[in-house]
Enzyme design. Structure first.
Site, mmCIF file in Angstrom:
data_model
loop_
_atom_site.group_PDB
_atom_site.id
_atom_site.type_symbol
_atom_site.label_atom_id
_atom_site.label_comp_id
_atom_site.label_asym_id
_atom_site.label_seq_id
_atom_site.Cartn_x
_atom_site.Cartn_y
_atom_site.Cartn_z
ATOM 1 N N TYR A 215 0.846 -1.190 0.000
ATOM 2 C CA TYR A 215 0.000 0.000 0.000
ATOM 3 C C TYR A 215 0.879 1.237 0.000
ATOM 4 C CZ TYR A 215 -3.272 3.602 0.811
ATOM 5 O OH TYR A 215 -4.013 4.750 0.642
ATOM 6 N N ASN B 135 -2.377 6.391 6.688
ATOM 7 C CA ASN B 135 -2.889 7.287 7.721
ATOM 8 C C ASN B 135 -3.555 6.476 8.831
ATOM 9 O OD1 ASN B 135 -5.408 6.498 6.726
ATOM 10 N ND2 ASN B 135 -5.711 8.388 5.573
ATOM 11 N N SER C 14 3.049 9.569 10.986
ATOM 12 C CA SER C 14 4.491 9.607 11.231
ATOM 13 C C SER C 14 4.835 10.368 12.502
ATOM 14 C CB SER C 14 5.195 10.252 10.041
ATOM 15 O OG SER C 14 6.581 10.072 10.133
ATOM 16 N N GLN D 169 8.662 15.901 9.915
ATOM 17 C CA GLN D 169 7.533 14.970 10.041
ATOM 18 C C GLN D 169 6.201 15.681 10.210
ATOM 19 O OE1 GLN D 169 8.258 11.657 9.424
ATOM 20 N NE2 GLN D 169 10.131 12.797 8.956
ATOM 21 N N HIS E 293 3.378 15.906 6.816
ATOM 22 C CA HIS E 293 2.745 14.781 6.129
ATOM 23 C C HIS E 293 1.273 15.036 5.820
ATOM 24 C CE1 HIS E 293 5.674 11.649 5.497
ATOM 25 N NE2 HIS E 293 6.212 11.915 6.667
ATOM 26 N N GLU F 76 8.833 6.111 16.076
ATOM 27 C CA GLU F 76 9.104 5.587 14.733
ATOM 28 C C GLU F 76 10.528 5.955 14.324
ATOM 29 O OE1 GLU F 76 7.215 6.087 10.232
ATOM 30 O OE2 GLU F 76 6.835 7.595 11.782
ATOM 31 N N HIS F 77 10.864 7.234 14.442
ATOM 32 C CA HIS F 77 12.197 7.738 14.106
ATOM 33 C C HIS F 77 12.802 8.364 15.358
ATOM 34 C CE1 HIS F 77 9.653 8.433 10.391
ATOM 35 N NE2 HIS F 77 10.548 7.571 9.947
ATOM 36 N N ASP G 99 14.301 7.983 5.129
ATOM 37 C CA ASP G 99 13.074 7.973 4.323
ATOM 38 C C ASP G 99 13.361 7.686 2.857
ATOM 39 O OD1 ASP G 99 11.230 8.420 6.278
ATOM 40 O OD2 ASP G 99 11.051 10.579 5.944
ATOM 41 N N GLU H 234 0.145 -34.444 30.150
ATOM 42 C CA GLU H 234 -0.915 -33.717 29.457
ATOM 43 C C GLU H 234 -2.137 -34.589 29.176
ATOM 44 O OE1 GLU H 234 0.832 -31.975 25.977
ATOM 45 O OE2 GLU H 234 1.865 -30.413 27.127
ATOM 46 N N HIS I 32 -0.484 -39.136 21.545
ATOM 47 C CA HIS I 32 0.792 -38.500 21.248
ATOM 48 C C HIS I 32 1.942 -39.392 21.714
ATOM 49 C CE1 HIS I 32 -1.518 -34.887 20.443
ATOM 50 N NE2 HIS I 32 -0.410 -34.199 20.175
#
Length: 428
Positions: free
Chosen positions: A128, A213, A236, A258, A261, A327-328, A361, A415, A420
């Site tokens: 996207y 967004n 961002s 930033q 945006h 984020e940054h 970026d 168990e 098993h």
């Protein structure tokens, strides 16, 4: 813009409010889920409706696809300098991820036992690419080029149709240069939904990657399990840790990077033990903001998303940064390499005064698709192995099985799973 000084009575509560931000509200989540439901039930019909409603573009299902001829015509409009810049970014990204792709292996940790892993690239992924307020050409490079390097066979791009202007030519050039196999003019929540569910026109993908967004972030979270995701990457954000060695003009420029945006939900934070630095950066932010082109976008963030925070020292600044999990994260301090190990959560760390966040970026190499909203505490940025299926390899010979069978029998009995246990015990 908020100034948070340590000696203010409500410092702790205001700091906590900043740290406990959310990527999106419950109202946004509900709106996104309603759109997804319509895409799931009505397919192409819903996509046409939402293209008209949200992107002011009349489309038929036959027009969702951007044809090869359209891409070629768009590429011809891109200047040589822009093509070279995109090619450079793609080359750097492919070089970085070519070094980090997972490799199959096997080994024998104990006699008669062989263990290992094998990896196969995904068959079809969706990238996207936001394009509502700005055509994010760089995001094509930072998603598609990684998937191509990983060996993904089909790489579908969805990006907003762009209204009367159409999709930006440089974005389409980047799609071709990075290795996208198909491009669709579908944006926002409905574009993500088309990739996740599939329609009569859009094939369903195995994984969706790429930022968006707040609505796209909410949609991706709602789709988890229907399709695999890279991470939930919303509006961002940047946090800068600066000491007295920093240049206030550099810090202010990076804070503002930033803010443009466009959603108004972006955040930019400066943490410094120097009150003089905070005051100087505040003045620089106001001075530089007045010179920027995207005034309306920037002003929204200045009004509610910029925080200048005083820390006791760099140790506390690192603690605040790790709690915020940005984020940054920029470290504009005298010894950034000494401070970096003290940061326990961040999408990407930019070290030194000559490493502004935009190099990440665009051209550095590591992907700029990074966790936001504090999710860097448990999500990583987009990596090459995100485009692979991992499978464990396990092999025992008879002697190895008999040696470990008693322990296996005790565990299965504990168990209450006798079938098993029997599957091992029957092999005498």
């Amino acid at each position: 813009m908020e100034l948070l000084f340590r000696d203010t009575p409500d410092f702790s509560s205001r700091l906590q409010a900043m740290l406990s931000r959310e990527a999106y509200s419950q109202e946004i989540a509900q709106a996104a889920e309603a759109i997804l439901q319509q895409v799931r039930l009505r397919g192409d019909e819903a996509l046409c409706q939402y293209a008209r409603e949200f992107d002011h573009t009349e489309l038929t299902p036959e027009q969702f696809l951007v044809t090869e001829e359209e891409i070629s015509q768009a590429c011809a409009k891109v200047s040589r300098e822009d093509r070279e810049a995109i090619d450079l970014a793609v080359a750097h990204i492919q070089d970085f991820y070519g070094r980090t792709l997972p490799k199959g292996w096997h080994d024998s940790p104990r006699p008669g036992v062989v263990l290992g892993e094998q990896f196969h690239p995904l068959d079809r992924v969706g990238c996207y690419i936001p394009g509502g307020t700005a055509p994010l050409v760089s995001t094509v490079c930072h998603t598609v080029a990684i998937a191509r390097t990983a060996g993904v066979k089909e790489i579908l791009v969805c990006t907003p149709p762009g209204g009367a202007r159409g999709i930006h030519p440089a974005l389409l050039y980047a799609c071709r240069a990075a290795g996208a196999t198909t491009v669709y003019r579908l944006g926002g929540v409905y574009g993500v939904g088309a990739l996740a569910y599939g329609t009569a026109t859009i094939p369903k993908v195995e994984k969706i990657c790429g930022p968006g967004n707040a609505y796209v972030a909410a949609a991706k979270r709602a789709l988890y399990g229907t399709v695999a995701l890279d991470l939930v990457a919303g509006p961002s954000e940047i946090l800068v840790v600066a000491d007295d060695s920093a240049n206030p003009a550099y810090v202010a420029a990076d804070v503002l990077s930033q803010a443009e945006h466009g959603s108004g939900r972006e955040q930019a934070v400066l943490v410094s033990p120097s009150r003089a630095m905070l005051e100087a950066v505040r003045g620089e932010i106001l001075r530089q903001a007045a010179l920027l082109g995207r005034q309306e976008c920037v002003q929204k963030v200045l009004d509610q998303g910029v925080f200048l925070v005083e820390a006791r020292d760099l140790e506390e600044a690192a603690q605040i940064a790790s709690q915020y999990a940005p984020e940054h994260l920029e470290l504009q301090v005298s010894d950034p390499w000494a401070l970096a190990p003290k940061i326990t959560a961040a999408g990407a760390i930019f070290l030194g005064s000559y490493t502004p966040e935009p190099v990440g970026d665009y051209v550095a190499g590591p992907s700029h698709v990074l966790p936001t909203g504090g999710t860097a505490r448990f999500f990583n940025g987009l990596t090459g192995d995100a485009f692979f299926r991992r499978t464990s390899l396990i092999s025992y010979d008879r002697e190895a099985l008999l040696k470990e069978q008693p322990a296996l029998a005790r565990l299965t009995a504990a168990e209450g799973l006798d079938a098993h246990g029997n599957s091992a015990a029957i092999r005498k």
